[in-house]
Design a protein around this motif. Structure first.
Motif, PDB file in Angstrom:
ATOM      1  N   MET A   1       0.849  -1.200   0.000  1.00  0.00           N
ATOM      2  CA  MET A   1       0.000   0.000   0.000  1.00  0.00           C
ATOM      3  C   MET A   1       0.881   1.245   0.000  1.00  0.00           C
ATOM      4  N   ARG A   2       0.347   2.335  -0.559  1.00  0.00           N
ATOM      5  CA  ARG A   2       1.148   3.548  -0.680  1.00  0.00           C
ATOM      6  C   ARG A   2       1.542   4.120   0.672  1.00  0.00           C
ATOM      7  N   GLN A   3       0.678   3.960   1.698  1.00  0.00           N
ATOM      8  CA  GLN A   3       1.020   4.460   3.027  1.00  0.00           C
ATOM      9  C   GLN A   3       2.259   3.760   3.577  1.00  0.00           C
ATOM     10  N   ILE A   4       2.294   2.434   3.435  1.00  0.00           N
ATOM     11  CA  ILE A   4       3.425   1.656   3.944  1.00  0.00           C
ATOM     12  C   ILE A   4       4.696   2.011   3.181  1.00  0.00           C
ATOM     13  N   GLU A   5       4.553   2.164   1.875  1.00  0.00           N
ATOM     14  CA  GLU A   5       5.707   2.528   1.054  1.00  0.00           C
ATOM     15  C   GLU A   5       6.261   3.898   1.461  1.00  0.00           C
ATOM     16  N   ALA A   6       5.366   4.866   1.658  1.00  0.00           N
ATOM     17  CA  ALA A   6       5.802   6.217   2.025  1.00  0.00           C
ATOM     18  C   ALA A   6       6.509   6.217   3.367  1.00  0.00           C
ATOM     19  N   VAL A   7       5.937   5.525   4.342  1.00  0.00           N
ATOM     20  CA  VAL A   7       6.561   5.460   5.666  1.00  0.00           C
ATOM     21  C   VAL A   7       7.945   4.829   5.572  1.00  0.00           C
ATOM     22  N   GLY A   8       8.073   3.773   4.780  1.00  0.00           N
ATOM     23  CA  GLY A   8       9.355   3.106   4.650  1.00  0.00           C
ATOM     24  C   GLY A   8      10.423   3.999   4.045  1.00  0.00           C
ATOM     25  N   VAL A   9      10.078   4.679   2.958  1.00  0.00           N
ATOM     26  CA  VAL A   9      11.048   5.531   2.273  1.00  0.00           C
ATOM     27  C   VAL A   9      11.463   6.705   3.141  1.00  0.00           C
ATOM     28  N   ILE A  10      10.492   7.382   3.722  1.00  0.00           N
ATOM     29  CA  ILE A  10      10.783   8.581   4.508  1.00  0.00           C
ATOM     30  C   ILE A  10      11.510   8.219   5.799  1.00  0.00           C
ATOM     31  N   SER A  11      11.117   7.119   6.431  1.00  0.00           N
ATOM     32  CA  SER A  11      11.788   6.691   7.661  1.00  0.00           C
ATOM     33  C   SER A  11      13.256   6.378   7.413  1.00  0.00           C
ATOM     34  N   GLU A  12      13.539   5.688   6.330  1.00  0.00           N
ATOM     35  CA  GLU A  12      14.920   5.327   6.025  1.00  0.00           C
ATOM     36  C   GLU A  12      15.780   6.566   5.852  1.00  0.00           C
ATOM     37  N   ALA A  13      15.222   7.589   5.226  1.00  0.00           N
ATOM     38  CA  ALA A  13      15.970   8.826   5.029  1.00  0.00           C
ATOM     39  C   ALA A  13      16.203   9.553   6.352  1.00  0.00           C
ATOM     40  N   ILE A  14      15.198   9.544   7.223  1.00  0.00           N
ATOM     41  CA  ILE A  14      15.270  10.315   8.464  1.00  0.00           C
ATOM     42  C   ILE A  14      16.147   9.636   9.509  1.00  0.00           C
ATOM     43  N   LYS A  15      16.258   8.328   9.475  1.00  0.00           N
ATOM     44  CA  LYS A  15      17.042   7.614  10.483  1.00  0.00           C
ATOM     45  C   LYS A  15      18.479   8.120  10.581  1.00  0.00           C
ATOM     46  N   ASN A  16      18.997   8.653   9.506  1.00  0.00           N
ATOM     47  CA  ASN A  16      20.382   9.117   9.480  1.00  0.00           C
ATOM     48  C   ASN A  16      20.541  10.553   9.959  1.00  0.00           C
ATOM     49  N   ASP A  17      19.420  11.198  10.319  1.00  0.00           N
ATOM     50  CA  ASP A  17      19.480  12.582  10.792  1.00  0.00           C
ATOM     51  C   ASP A  17      19.991  12.603  12.233  1.00  0.00           C
ATOM     52  N   SER A  18      20.990  13.418  12.495  1.00  0.00           N
ATOM     53  CA  SER A  18      21.602  13.445  13.823  1.00  0.00           C
ATOM     54  C   SER A  18      20.657  13.936  14.913  1.00  0.00           C
ATOM     55  N   GLY A  19      19.612  14.655  14.524  1.00  0.00           N
ATOM     56  CA  GLY A  19      18.693  15.193  15.521  1.00  0.00           C
ATOM     57  C   GLY A  19      17.569  14.259  15.910  1.00  0.00           C
ATOM     58  N   VAL A  20      17.402  13.164  15.181  1.00  0.00           N
ATOM     59  CA  VAL A  20      16.257  12.277  15.386  1.00  0.00           C
ATOM     60  C   VAL A  20      16.567  11.217  16.436  1.00  0.00           C
ATOM     61  N   ARG A  21      15.663  11.096  17.403  1.00  0.00           N
ATOM     62  CA  ARG A  21      15.832  10.112  18.468  1.00  0.00           C
ATOM     63  C   ARG A  21      14.909   8.906  18.288  1.00  0.00           C
ATOM     64  N   ALA A  22      13.742   9.104  17.693  1.00  0.00           N
ATOM     65  CA  ALA A  22      12.795   8.000  17.483  1.00  0.00           C
ATOM     66  C   ALA A  22      11.790   8.398  16.417  1.00  0.00           C
ATOM     67  N   ILE A  23      11.207   7.382  15.790  1.00  0.00           N
ATOM     68  CA  ILE A  23      10.160   7.573  14.783  1.00  0.00           C
ATOM     69  C   ILE A  23       9.031   6.604  15.099  1.00  0.00           C
ATOM     70  N   PHE A  24       7.806   7.084  15.048  1.00  0.00           N
ATOM     71  CA  PHE A  24       6.667   6.196  15.295  1.00  0.00           C
ATOM     72  C   PHE A  24       5.437   6.693  14.565  1.00  0.00           C
ATOM     73  N   LEU A  25       4.410   5.867  14.521  1.00  0.00           N
ATOM     74  CA  LEU A  25       3.145   6.183  13.870  1.00  0.00           C
ATOM     75  C   LEU A  25       2.023   6.224  14.890  1.00  0.00           C
ATOM     76  N   LYS A  26       1.023   7.008  14.589  1.00  0.00           N
ATOM     77  CA  LYS A  26      -0.243   6.960  15.317  1.00  0.00           C
ATOM     78  C   LYS A  26      -1.355   6.732  14.295  1.00  0.00           C
ATOM     79  N   GLY A  27      -2.596   6.845  14.738  1.00  0.00           N
ATOM     80  CA  GLY A  27      -3.721   6.726  13.823  1.00  0.00           C
ATOM     81  C   GLY A  27      -3.983   5.311  13.372  1.00  0.00           C
ATOM     82  N   SER A  28      -4.580   5.194  12.190  1.00  0.00           N
ATOM     83  CA  SER A  28      -5.041   3.891  11.709  1.00  0.00           C
ATOM     84  C   SER A  28      -3.895   2.910  11.485  1.00  0.00           C
ATOM     85  N   MET A  29      -2.733   3.414  11.088  1.00  0.00           N
ATOM     86  CA  MET A  29      -1.607   2.503  10.875  1.00  0.00           C
ATOM     87  C   MET A  29      -1.130   1.899  12.189  1.00  0.00           C
TER      88      MET A  29
END
Length: 255
Positions: A1-29
């Motif tokens: 599904m496009r939602q899962i694909e978007a989360v995967g792509v964007i999360s992978e990019a953000i994981k390398n950001d030095s300011g990011v401590r955690a990533i999570f979802l709320k809502g229906s997902m």
């Protein structure tokens, strides 16, 4: 599904950001209630001292998935980008710190190397007894305003007030049949109602347009009549029954 694909792509990019401590979802997902029409509630926990710099990088991370056709900035539970991609996906990108994180709704952890979210416990979306009483009495007062608008033949305003009535009644019904999610009101309310009550709500809302008034509001009042009979005594004794009964009779008497 496009939602899962978007989360995967964007999360992978953000994981390398030095300011990011955690990533999570709320809502229906996070609730495993995803369908083709779901939006994405995407959260990043960032370091306090890197918050401002991180906010400047958000759009670049979103664009790693697909081109954007719309975006805006708001501040609801924290700095947020409301984005729409060129495939129509609605993506809400929230940025919080540990101090500003609100523990409402379930979460699904995407990235949490330091286990910051290990003790996360979601608060439910119920309302207090006092809130319920205020909403019910507010419903009654809106009936008074509706009657005045309808009798003046101001049908556009009367129809808008009828919509307010249906919104209050949705919270009232949610409190009765799905208490822990009362604040969600109409959202997926149909899953908490039996088929008979669901059909009554649909029928009433079909008749809230200006040309059909006051039929829809009469039906909303009839549903409220039923609700009162099902309320626990400790609540039903505190709502303003005198005012409600007065307005219920007046609305049912409208022509």
């Amino acid at each position: 599904m496009r939602q899962i694909e978007a989360v995967g792509v964007i999360s992978e990019a953000i994981k390398n950001d030095s300011g990011v401590r955690a990533i999570f979802l709320k809502g229906s997902m996070a609730r495993n209630d995803l369908d083709d029409y779901s939006d994405v509630d995407f959260y990043c926990i960032v370091k306090d001292d890197e918050l401002e710099d991180f906010l400047k990088r958000r759009l670049n991370y979103l664009k790693q998935y697909r081109p954007l056709i719309y975006w805006s900035e708001v501040n609801f539970v924290g700095p947020q980008i409301v984005a729409v991609f060129d495939n129509g996906l609605h993506f809400d990108f929230y940025t919080v710190t540990l101090e500003t994180l609100q523990k409402t709704d379930e979460i699904k952890i995407i990235y949490d190397p330091n286990k910051l979210l290990s003790d996360y416990k979601a608060e439910n979306l119920t309302i207090s007894e006092d809130d319920f009483i205020n909403i019910f009495d507010g419903f009654t007062f809106t009936l008074l305003e509706f009657e005045a608008a309808y009798c003046r033949n101001d049908l556009i305003w009367a129809s808008r007030l009828a919509s307010h009535l249906s919104g209050d009644l949705a919270i009232i019904l949610r409190y009765l049949y799905d208490k822990n999610n009362a604040k969600l009101g109409f959202k997926r309310l149909y899953k908490s109602l039996d088929s008979d009550l669901h059909e009554k709500i649909l029928s009433a809302m079909d008749l809230l347009g200006p040309s059909f008034l006051p039929k829809g509001v009469v039906q909303l009042v009839e549903i409220a009549d039923e609700v009162i009979e099902k309320l626990p005594e400790e609540i039903s004794s505190k709502i303003n029954r005198t005012f409600f009964n007065y307005m219920s009779n007046k609305i049912k008497g409208l022509k």
